[in-house]
Design a protein around this motif. Structure first.
Motif, PDB file in Angstrom:
ATOM      1  N   HIS A   1       0.834  -1.196   0.000  1.00  0.00           N
ATOM      2  CA  HIS A   1       0.000   0.000   0.000  1.00  0.00           C
ATOM      3  C   HIS A   1       0.870   1.248   0.000  1.00  0.00           C
ATOM      4  N   VAL A   2       0.237   2.385  -0.212  1.00  0.00           N
ATOM      5  CA  VAL A   2       0.847   3.685   0.061  1.00  0.00           C
ATOM      6  C   VAL A   2      -0.104   4.456   0.960  1.00  0.00           C
ATOM      7  N   GLY A   3       0.440   5.365   1.758  1.00  0.00           N
ATOM      8  CA  GLY A   3      -0.411   6.156   2.634  1.00  0.00           C
ATOM      9  C   GLY A   3      -1.243   5.294   3.549  1.00  0.00           C
ATOM     10  N   LYS A   4      -2.497   5.672   3.684  1.00  0.00           N
ATOM     11  CA  LYS A   4      -3.413   4.976   4.586  1.00  0.00           C
ATOM     12  C   LYS A   4      -4.458   4.191   3.807  1.00  0.00           C
ATOM     13  N   VAL A   5      -4.867   3.072   4.386  1.00  0.00           N
ATOM     14  CA  VAL A   5      -5.918   2.226   3.827  1.00  0.00           C
ATOM     15  C   VAL A   5      -7.146   2.372   4.718  1.00  0.00           C
ATOM     16  N   GLY A   6      -8.237   2.868   4.151  1.00  0.00           N
ATOM     17  CA  GLY A   6      -9.439   3.136   4.923  1.00  0.00           C
ATOM     18  C   GLY A   6     -10.409   1.967   4.926  1.00  0.00           C
ATOM     19  N   VAL A   7     -11.305   1.989   5.911  1.00  0.00           N
ATOM     20  CA  VAL A   7     -12.351   0.969   6.043  1.00  0.00           C
ATOM     21  C   VAL A   7     -13.671   1.680   6.329  1.00  0.00           C
ATOM     22  N   LEU A   8     -14.655   1.462   5.461  1.00  0.00           N
ATOM     23  CA  LEU A   8     -15.984   2.013   5.689  1.00  0.00           C
ATOM     24  C   LEU A   8     -16.731   1.127   6.669  1.00  0.00           C
ATOM     25  N   CYS A   9     -17.273   1.734   7.723  1.00  0.00           N
ATOM     26  CA  CYS A   9     -18.008   0.976   8.736  1.00  0.00           C
ATOM     27  C   CYS A   9     -19.503   1.206   8.554  1.00  0.00           C
ATOM     28  N   LEU A  10     -20.077   2.231   9.171  1.00  0.00           N
ATOM     29  CA  LEU A  10     -21.480   2.533   8.927  1.00  0.00           C
ATOM     30  C   LEU A  10     -21.697   3.371   7.679  1.00  0.00           C
ATOM     31  N   ALA A  11     -20.690   4.082   7.228  1.00  0.00           N
ATOM     32  CA  ALA A  11     -20.829   4.859   5.992  1.00  0.00           C
ATOM     33  C   ALA A  11     -21.090   3.900   4.834  1.00  0.00           C
ATOM     34  N   PRO A  12     -22.175   4.086   4.087  1.00  0.00           N
ATOM     35  CA  PRO A  12     -22.517   3.130   3.029  1.00  0.00           C
ATOM     36  C   PRO A  12     -21.643   3.245   1.790  1.00  0.00           C
ATOM     37  N   GLU A  13     -20.972   4.375   1.632  1.00  0.00           N
ATOM     38  CA  GLU A  13     -20.133   4.592   0.457  1.00  0.00           C
ATOM     39  C   GLU A  13     -19.124   5.684   0.762  1.00  0.00           C
ATOM     40  N   PRO A  14     -18.047   5.784  -0.018  1.00  0.00           N
ATOM     41  CA  PRO A  14     -17.070   6.856   0.186  1.00  0.00           C
ATOM     42  C   PRO A  14     -17.676   8.215  -0.155  1.00  0.00           C
ATOM     43  N   GLY A  15     -17.056   9.257   0.376  1.00  0.00           N
ATOM     44  CA  GLY A  15     -17.415  10.623  -0.006  1.00  0.00           C
ATOM     45  C   GLY A  15     -18.428  11.303   0.875  1.00  0.00           C
ATOM     46  N   LEU A  16     -18.911  10.629   1.921  1.00  0.00           N
ATOM     47  CA  LEU A  16     -19.927  11.214   2.793  1.00  0.00           C
ATOM     48  C   LEU A  16     -19.284  11.876   4.015  1.00  0.00           C
ATOM     49  N   GLY A  17     -20.061  12.705   4.702  1.00  0.00           N
ATOM     50  CA  GLY A  17     -19.601  13.294   5.953  1.00  0.00           C
ATOM     51  C   GLY A  17     -19.096  14.711   5.858  1.00  0.00           C
ATOM     52  N   VAL A  18     -19.015  15.293   4.668  1.00  0.00           N
ATOM     53  CA  VAL A  18     -18.533  16.664   4.510  1.00  0.00           C
ATOM     54  C   VAL A  18     -19.631  17.628   4.935  1.00  0.00           C
ATOM     55  N   THR A  19     -19.358  18.479   5.918  1.00  0.00           N
ATOM     56  CA  THR A  19     -20.337  19.466   6.379  1.00  0.00           C
ATOM     57  C   THR A  19     -19.914  20.894   6.067  1.00  0.00           C
ATOM     58  N   ASP A  20     -18.731  21.070   5.470  1.00  0.00           N
ATOM     59  CA  ASP A  20     -18.294  22.389   5.007  1.00  0.00           C
ATOM     60  C   ASP A  20     -17.755  22.246   3.586  1.00  0.00           C
ATOM     61  N   PRO A  21     -18.662  22.119   2.604  1.00  0.00           N
ATOM     62  CA  PRO A  21     -18.209  21.942   1.219  1.00  0.00           C
ATOM     63  C   PRO A  21     -17.460  23.145   0.676  1.00  0.00           C
ATOM     64  N   GLY A  22     -17.750  24.331   1.222  1.00  0.00           N
ATOM     65  CA  GLY A  22     -17.039  25.524   0.770  1.00  0.00           C
ATOM     66  C   GLY A  22     -15.551  25.444   1.079  1.00  0.00           C
ATOM     67  N   LYS A  23     -15.222  25.056   2.308  1.00  0.00           N
ATOM     68  CA  LYS A  23     -13.815  24.896   2.660  1.00  0.00           C
ATOM     69  C   LYS A  23     -13.163  23.820   1.801  1.00  0.00           C
ATOM     70  N   ARG A  24     -13.885  22.738   1.579  1.00  0.00           N
ATOM     71  CA  ARG A  24     -13.332  21.654   0.768  1.00  0.00           C
ATOM     72  C   ARG A  24     -13.016  22.151  -0.645  1.00  0.00           C
ATOM     73  N   ALA A  25     -13.908  22.948  -1.198  1.00  0.00           N
ATOM     74  CA  ALA A  25     -13.684  23.482  -2.535  1.00  0.00           C
ATOM     75  C   ALA A  25     -12.468  24.412  -2.561  1.00  0.00           C
ATOM     76  N   ARG A  26     -12.314  25.215  -1.503  1.00  0.00           N
ATOM     77  CA  ARG A  26     -11.161  26.144  -1.449  1.00  0.00           C
ATOM     78  C   ARG A  26      -9.843  25.377  -1.373  1.00  0.00           C
ATOM     79  N   ILE A  27      -9.826  24.293  -0.603  1.00  0.00           N
ATOM     80  CA  ILE A  27      -8.599  23.494  -0.476  1.00  0.00           C
ATOM     81  C   ILE A  27      -8.324  22.734  -1.766  1.00  0.00           C
ATOM     82  N   GLY A  28      -9.367  22.151  -2.361  1.00  0.00           N
ATOM     83  CA  GLY A  28      -9.231  21.489  -3.649  1.00  0.00           C
ATOM     84  C   GLY A  28      -9.241  19.977  -3.558  1.00  0.00           C
ATOM     85  N   GLU A  29     -10.096  19.360  -4.360  1.00  0.00           N
ATOM     86  CA  GLU A  29     -10.202  17.907  -4.372  1.00  0.00           C
ATOM     87  C   GLU A  29      -8.900  17.237  -4.776  1.00  0.00           C
TER      88      GLU A  29
END
Length: 443
Positions: free
Chosen positions: A406-434
């Motif tokens: 692997h490289v970096g970290k390997v994640g595990v979804l538990c109760l989250a049904p799919e990746p990409g959830l949980g963002v509550t400040d999309p504006g900050k995320r957009a400023r930082i950049g995907e």
């Protein structure tokens, strides 16, 4: 799925979360005490055979604890140790811990729920919890401490009651629910997804203590920092901390693919281990240590003009002697692990005659966790998540780390049904950049 889990997944209000019953059982990745001897005489201790995913009983909550509905977790090497029952079966830790009192006795079970990273939602709080409420979005520090112990108030990592959560304790983060002391909680950065947030606490906090904290190497501007395993979970955070602290990052990796990823991360000097001609057993041969150290030293001096001020080493037996050799006079070797073996061999003359220092670090205290989390929340340090697996495939995720594939970290979804959830400040995320937040995605 139980009603409380479903409510958490759809973002139900606090009142609804508080009114729903806590399930009697929950899904968790765990080892079993009857499997302890399964790898005796086996060379390849494949953790896919020892990591089980199934329901376990819900424990009672102590007054200073919270129950977290875990949306995501990630793999640390201690999950590999747990799954191979080496260097000791973790059930030995749980049994010893269970003798300490009523609440501790809950941890002594014939199963061990693993995981030292988590991000999720607080769904219950003990009577003694003051600063956290149901509905809070949190990350979890991997260290549990005894706040009634004097040494804890000097540095949480010095207390005898300090334990690695989900490794030396039960009810860890690779599950739908986790039992967490209130003194382990940190706020989840609002711009991160659940799986990104769950990939930061253990490794980013540890790297911060090792390099930045006054209990670590005390890195300063201009320091040359040699980072072994620079594409791994710890290494990718070390590279970022060195770069943002004004240092010069020299990363060592094991393949050209990892070297390319490290260059994208901005590492100043990238070295493939094949250039050094060392294997996992060469660190115990004094002649090979000197030869490899000379080769490494020449490369670092050619690229930077100097020997390293700091060596960041969690690889252990294969590299420790070389680290001691290549470090400059008066430099600092900081270590937090030994993935290639615990019994290090080195020439002590290079330590005492050249006035070098060796500092041991183990995770981070809560203040250091908050400081490293602040940098992540500010968008200065990025999550380094490369791949994500569902909880049901936790064995595959841990096997990837076990094989250093692997490289970096390997994640595990538990109760989250799919990746990409949980963002509550999309504006900050957009400023930082995907692109910055997903630098290692898919690697």
């Amino acid at each position: 799925m139980d009603a409380l889990s479903e409510a958490v997944r759809r973002g139900a209000p606090v009142e609804e979360l508080a009114s729903l019953p806590v399930p009697r059982e929950y899904l968790a990745a765990h080892t079993r005490v009857e499997d302890i001897g399964m790898f005796r005489g086996v060379e390849d201790k494949d953790v896919r055979k020892s990591l089980h995913v199934g329901n376990v009983p819900m424990p009672e909550l102590a007054p200073d604890e919270v129950l977290v509905a875990v949306m995501a977790s990630s793999i640390n090497y201690n999950t590999v140790w747990s799954g191979t029952f080496e260097p000791l079966p973790t059930f030995d830790f749980l049994k010893a811990y269970g003798r300490r009192g009523r609440w501790e006795a809950r941890h002594d079970r014939p199963y061990h729920v693993l995981g030292s990273d988590a991000a999720g939602v607080v769904v219950r709080v003990g009577d003694g919890v003051r600063r956290w409420r149901i509905g809070d979005h949190v990350g979890v520090s991997p260290i549990q401490v005894d706040d009634q112990e004097a040494a804890t108030h000097h540095d949480g990592m010095l207390g005898e009651g300090q334990r690695a959560w989900g490794y030396e304790t039960n009810f860890g983060g690779l599950a739908h629910y986790a039992v967490v002391r209130a003194s382990q909680l940190i706020p989840k950065p609002a711009h991160l997804t659940w799986e990104e947030a769950a990939s930061t606490t253990a490794c980013a906090g540890t790297a911060y203590r090792m390099l930045v904290s006054d209990r670590g190497a005390r890195m300063k501007q201009g320091d040359i920092v040699l980072i072994w395993g620079a594409a791994g979970g710890l290494g990718v955070y070390a590279v970022q901390l060195v770069k943002h602290g004004g240092g010069i990052a020299v990363g060592v990796v094991g393949s050209e693919e990892k070297a390319g990823l490290l260059r994208r991360l901005g590492c100043d000097v990238v070295i493939n281990r094949s250039e050094l001609g060392i294997g996992d057993d060469d660190g115990t041969d004094p002649a090979r240590v000197v030869e490899a150290g000379k080769r490494l030293g020449r490369i670092i001096r050619r690229e930077t003009g100097e020997d390293p001020h700091i060596v960041f080493d969690y690889v252990g037996r294969a590299t420790f002697g070389i680290s001691m050799f290549v470090l400059r006079r008066g430099g600092t070797l900081v270590t937090c692990g030994s993935s290639t073996g615990y019994h290090h061999r080195y020439d002590n003359r290079y330590l005492w005659m050249k006035l070098k220092r060796v500092i041991g670090c183990h995770a981070a205290n809560l203040q250091e966790q908050w400081e490293s989390n602040r940098l992540i929340d500010m968008g200065r340090i990025m999550p380094m998540l490369s791949r994500t697996y569902p909880l049901e495939q936790v064995g595959e995720a841990a096997r990837l780390v076990q094989q250093n594939a692997h490289v970096g970290k390997v994640g595990v979804l538990c109760l989250a049904p799919e990746p990409g959830l949980g963002v509550t400040d999309p504006g900050k995320r957009a400023r930082i950049g995907e692109d910055r937040l997903n630098l290692l995605k898919g690697a």
